[in-house]
Design a protein around this motif. Sequence first.
Motif, mmCIF file in Angstrom:
data_model
loop_
_atom_site.group_PDB
_atom_site.id
_atom_site.type_symbol
_atom_site.label_atom_id
_atom_site.label_comp_id
_atom_site.label_asym_id
_atom_site.label_seq_id
_atom_site.Cartn_x
_atom_site.Cartn_y
_atom_site.Cartn_z
ATOM 1 N N HIS A 1 55.096 14.046 22.471
ATOM 2 C CA HIS A 1 53.940 13.150 22.369
ATOM 3 C C HIS A 1 53.526 12.663 23.760
ATOM 4 O O HIS A 1 52.330 12.539 24.057
ATOM 5 N N GLU B 1 49.892 13.230 25.756
ATOM 6 C CA GLU B 1 49.111 12.205 26.453
ATOM 7 C C GLU B 1 48.752 12.654 27.869
ATOM 8 O O GLU B 1 47.627 12.444 28.333
ATOM 9 N N ARG C 1 45.899 17.118 11.099
ATOM 10 C CA ARG C 1 46.618 15.961 11.659
ATOM 11 C C ARG C 1 46.669 16.044 13.177
ATOM 12 O O ARG C 1 46.543 15.036 13.871
ATOM 13 N N ARG D 1 43.416 14.966 14.575
ATOM 14 C CA ARG D 1 43.268 13.524 14.465
ATOM 15 C C ARG D 1 44.069 12.800 15.540
ATOM 16 O O ARG D 1 43.589 11.849 16.170
ATOM 17 N N LEU D 2 45.284 13.282 15.766
ATOM 18 C CA LEU D 2 46.118 12.683 16.820
ATOM 19 C C LEU D 2 45.506 12.896 18.199
ATOM 20 O O LEU D 2 45.551 12.009 19.059
ATOM 21 N N ALA E 1 42.321 13.229 18.885
ATOM 22 C CA ALA E 1 41.171 12.331 19.008
ATOM 23 C C ALA E 1 41.622 10.902 19.317
ATOM 24 O O ALA E 1 41.011 10.201 20.120
ATOM 25 N N GLU E 2 42.743 10.494 18.686
ATOM 26 C CA GLU E 2 43.261 9.146 18.950
ATOM 27 C C GLU E 2 43.728 9.014 20.389
ATOM 28 O O GLU E 2 43.521 7.972 21.028
ATOM 29 N N LEU E 3 44.358 10.062 20.911
ATOM 30 C CA LEU E 3 44.809 10.030 22.303
ATOM 31 C C LEU E 3 43.629 9.915 23.255
ATOM 32 O O LEU E 3 43.658 9.163 24.235
ATOM 33 N N LYS E 4 42.605 10.693 22.980
ATOM 34 C CA LYS E 4 41.415 10.647 23.830
ATOM 35 C C LYS E 4 40.763 9.273 23.791
ATOM 36 O O LYS E 4 40.272 8.760 24.804
ATOM 37 N N GLU E 5 40.772 8.678 22.612
ATOM 38 C CA GLU E 5 40.113 7.388 22.465
ATOM 39 C C GLU E 5 40.826 6.300 23.266
ATOM 40 O O GLU E 5 40.236 5.336 23.723
ATOM 41 N N ARG E 6 42.151 6.480 23.398
ATOM 42 C CA ARG E 6 42.917 5.473 24.131
ATOM 43 C C ARG E 6 42.868 5.666 25.633
ATOM 44 O O ARG E 6 43.314 4.793 26.386
#
Length: 222
Positions: free
Chosen positions: A72, A76, A206, A209-210, A212-217
């Motif tokens: 993970h 990142e 999944r 989705r993960l 996209a969440e990483l990019k958003e952060r």
Amino acid sequence: MPLLERIGTLLRANLNDLIDRAEDPEKLCRQLVLDMENQLMQVKTQVAMAIADQHLLTKKHKEHSDAVIEWHRKAEVAVEKQKDDLARVALERSLENEKMAKGFAQQIEDQTAETELLRSAYSRLERKLAETRSACEMLIAQNRRARATGKANATRGAGVLGQRGSAVARLKESVQQQQAMNAASHMLLETGSAEDRLDALERDERIERLLAELKERQPRLT
């Protein structure tokens, strides 16, 4: 399991009846104690092996749990470098290790239960051996007095050792159940089906989705 069946026979043995029917009570007692000592050593070995297996499973579980965190982290880093393809690969590896970690966690739970059952069987056989040694000393002495005085029933006050087979029966049932579960799991692993393809689609979704969440952060450029 032949070993557990032999242990069950020893635990259920009624020493008084055996002595009454034996042509040579002293020889029978020595043989019975020797058999119990041998079986106790075998159970002790199995307990040690079960504990070793439990430690190995715990180690494997930790390795995969650590790998989940590491992959993970790599995902990142890939997102920071705008390497979406690498991020997807890292997230997929993270999910794979997460699945393995969960599998080992279940195995640890099963192995812990099996180890406790073996320990229980060992403790019960150990107590039975101590009881048998004491009872043999008493019964042999009574038998000698009976032969000397012609009183064949002098051993009636020695007492009767109880039934001890319930823990062994449960252990045998648990082992058979575990073997059946292992066989079923093996069959499922060998069978390719539409369910496998659906799982792959769900995993890809999944991962996206993960990602996209990483990019958003990630910090936004101004």
